[in-house]
Design an enzyme around this catalytic site. Structure first.
Site, PDB file in Angstrom:
ATOM      1  N   ASP A  42      30.623 -49.020  28.664  1.00 28.87           N
ATOM      2  CA  ASP A  42      31.094 -48.590  29.822  1.00 28.87           C
ATOM      3  C   ASP A  42      31.866 -49.471  30.621  1.00 28.87           C
ATOM      4  OD1 ASP A  42      30.641 -45.470  29.970  1.00 28.87           O
ATOM      5  OD2 ASP A  42      28.444 -46.472  29.988  1.00 28.87           O
ATOM      6  N   CYS A  48      23.930 -55.201  25.853  1.00 29.91           N
ATOM      7  CA  CYS A  48      23.666 -54.350  24.935  1.00 29.91           C
ATOM      8  C   CYS A  48      24.761 -52.961  24.703  1.00 29.91           C
ATOM      9  CB  CYS A  48      22.236 -53.252  25.837  1.00 29.91           C
ATOM     10  SG  CYS A  48      22.655 -52.406  27.159  1.00 29.91           S
TER      11      CYS A  48
END
Ligand code: PEP
Ligand code: MG
Length: 592
Positions: free
Chosen positions: A465, A512
């Site tokens: 993101d 992550c």
């Protein structure tokens, strides 16, 4: 030959199987014998009854867990499932055209889609999603999406390639559908839509299935039963390859999977750089099967458990007890019982009907993730309770996605404190030492990282993101996929800023996003000081092997150089050359 976006590495030669969601094959299927008509109508009636019972239960549960407004959506589904006009159309197609119930449903859906498309009013046009949902529900009782797939050793194509592995070809694969792929004998995936970090792509990667997305026109060019090649490293798809290409790709396929099998033998070795610096290699998981996969490959914990998959695959809304039991099971099956549980991250490309369907021009920039939890405080609180309670069964962290402002973080921290107090007062046991952390994935949070670090226990960088928001390019849109490039100067500058702030304050930090499992990115990230990488379990052996071939000083030099470079092309070229020097055998695990 088609060129798309390489989303999951590996090479496979197999036979195409075209699917359209729950309906399996897109080609209409007729009954073998007209005598089967009455039985087929019975089967259809039964599927309708089962769907009705299911929907009645969902209405009750959703009303109880979320409220009556949310339950209204399913009340409207109950009306659709009992709509005589719709049911008669399906029965008549079975009777008069001798179609299977599933094909009849599909044709009826296509009819609705065509007439809804002519409606001008947005609200009514969008009700098609509800009709589609209900028809898919009935369809899933006739033959569920996964069950529509051919069996392992015989792909059902009836072609000369009947014993080849199956390559799924679809316009789009939704995250909820992709979840069930793990149980199926699928060897490759090709889709027309989606980008490198779409959730369906992430799921293929976590299953170790070579995949290519953004392949425009593939569903028109391929028929079920065609032989095809998927090269998930270069993003190349070849339909009906000639003998020479088939042989060459089969050889690459053997080499790739042999190497993967050899690498996993390192599962019991500690993750260390060539000069002995310890590194933590953690797994990103979505369900219990992934937790078990994480154990098998030698991950030392779970760095990201995406809880939304429980919600996406659950028949209705999981209540506190169901969530607690599920989280407990995940913890028990995870390596070292160490799990970072992320609260709901729905919205964007992951939606559940009971939280309301809102049509948004930019769903990834809109009502998504923690913003949705804020609007459903009861649901959010129940999830926090379930995570805190599960926290007694291992070393558990709670992670909040998409935090954008300090106000949001403070609100979340207050909510956690309040929930702890309530549990204490009620005498409900919970994990007292559950730490809370923030996903740094919105540029605003990265820019204000110092303030964030003062009020949280740890952070996890969500590079998927962070990249899409930093470059203003939708991670799901193949047209702008070239901008969603992790190997770029802007990304590395922001990452360095965040990593430096963590180092200064001694805050534990994990990355992550998908970069954590990509060899070239890992070389630079390790050099920038990152020591905790969380990735699809399938990549743990590769990254362990890679890091064992590089010293800290070497990687620091790489990182220093990367931070001087001005374009993505230069960074890509530089890191490609370094990866080649450090470990050319592992190049096949990175995308071109
Ligand atoms: C990320 O954004 O990098 C991330 C790990 O979360 P998700 O891919 O689920 O959005
Ligand atoms: Mg994210």
């Amino acid at each position: 030959m088609h060129k798309g976006i390489a989303v999951s590495p590996g090479v496979v030669v197999g036979v195409a199987y075209r699917v359209e969601s729950v309906f399996g094959s897109t080609e209409p299927q007729t009954l073998a014998d007209p005598e089967q008509i009455p039985a087929e109508i019975d089967r259809f009636n039964q599927a309708v009854s089962l769907s009705t019972v299911e929907l009645e239960a969902i209405v009750l549960k959703v009303a109880q867990q979320l409220g009556s407004a949310e339950a209204d959506i399913f009340k409207s589904h109950l009306q659709i499932v009992n709509d005589q006009g719709l049911l008669d159309k399906v029965r008549s197609l079975i009777e008069n055209q001798e179609l299977t119930a599933l094909s009849a449903l599909q044709i009826v859906l296509q009819g609705y889609a065509a007439s809804f498309a002519r409606i001008e009013h947005d609200y009514y046009r969008e009700r098609l999603a509800d009709v589609r949902d209900v028809i898919s529900r009935i369809g899933s009782h006739l033959t569920a999406f996964p069950h529509a797939m051919p069996a392992t050793s015989n792909n059902g194509s009836g072609s000369e390639h009947a014993d080849e592995p199956v390559i799924l070809v679809a316009h789009e694969i939704l995250p909820s559908q992709a979840m069930s792929l793990g149980n199926l004998p699928i060897a490759g995936i090709v889709t027309e839509t989606g980008g490198g970090t779409s959730h369906a792509a992430i799921l293929s990667r976590s299953r170790g299935i070579p995949a290519v997305s953004g392949v425009t026109g593939i569903t028109n060019d391929v028929r079920s039963g065609d032989l095809m090649v998927v090269d998930g490293r270069d993003g190349v798809v070849i339909v009906r390859p000639d003998r020479e290409a088939t042989a060459a790709y089969r050889k690459m396929q053997r080499e790739f999977f042999d190497l993967k099998d050899r690498l996993v033998l390192n599962r019991d070795q500690p993750a260390l750089s060539a000069d002995g610096a310890p590194i933590e290699l953690l797994a990103n998981i979505n369900n219990v099967a992934d937790a078990q996969a994480a154990q098998k490959v030698g991950a030392t914990g779970v760095g990201l458990f995406r809880t939304e998959y429980l919600f996406l695959t659950h028949a209705d809304v999981p209540d506190e007890e169901e969530q607690y039991q599920h989280y407990r099971q995940i913890i028990e099956d995870s390596p070292n019982r160490a799990v970072t549980i992320r609260t709901l991250d729905l919205g964007g490309d992951k939606t559940v009907p009971y939280l309301g369907r809102r049509s948004e021009a930019n769903p990834f920039m809109g009502w998504r993730s923690i913003r949705l939890s804020f609007e459903h405080p009861r649901l959010f609180e129940r999830q926090i309770r379930a995570i805190l309670r599960a926290g007694r069964h291992g070393k558990v962290n709670m992670l909040f996605p998409m935090i954008t402002t300090l106000e949001e973080l403070r609100y979340v921290n207050r909510l956690v404190e309040e929930t702890r107090r309530n549990l204490r007062r009620e005498g409900v046991p919970f994990g007292e030492d559950v730490k809370t952390g923030v996903m740094v994935e919105v540029p605003a949070a990265a820019v204000c990282i110092d303030a964030i670090l003062r009020e949280t226990d740890f952070i996890s960088i969500g590079s998927n993101d962070l990249i899409q928001y930093l470059v203003a390019a939708d991670r799901d849109n193949p047209k702008v996929a070239h901008l969603c490039e992790p190997l770029s100067p802007a990304i590395f500058k922001v990452l360095q800023m965040v990593l430096d702030a963590c180092q200064r304050t001694g805050t534990p930090v994990t990355l992550c996003g998908e970069m954590a499992g990509q060899p070239r990115s890992v070389l630079a990230l390790f050099g920038m000081g990152l020591r905790r990488f969380s990735m699809s379990p399938a990549f743990v052996p590769t990254i362990k092997a890679l890091l064992s071939s590089v010293t800290t000083a070497q990687a620091e030099r790489f990182a220093h150089q990367v931070l001087q470079l001005k374009t993505s092309e230069e960074i890509r070229g530089y890191l490609t050359a370094r990866l080649h020097e450090v470990s050319s055998a592992l190049e096949v695990f990175d995308s071109a």
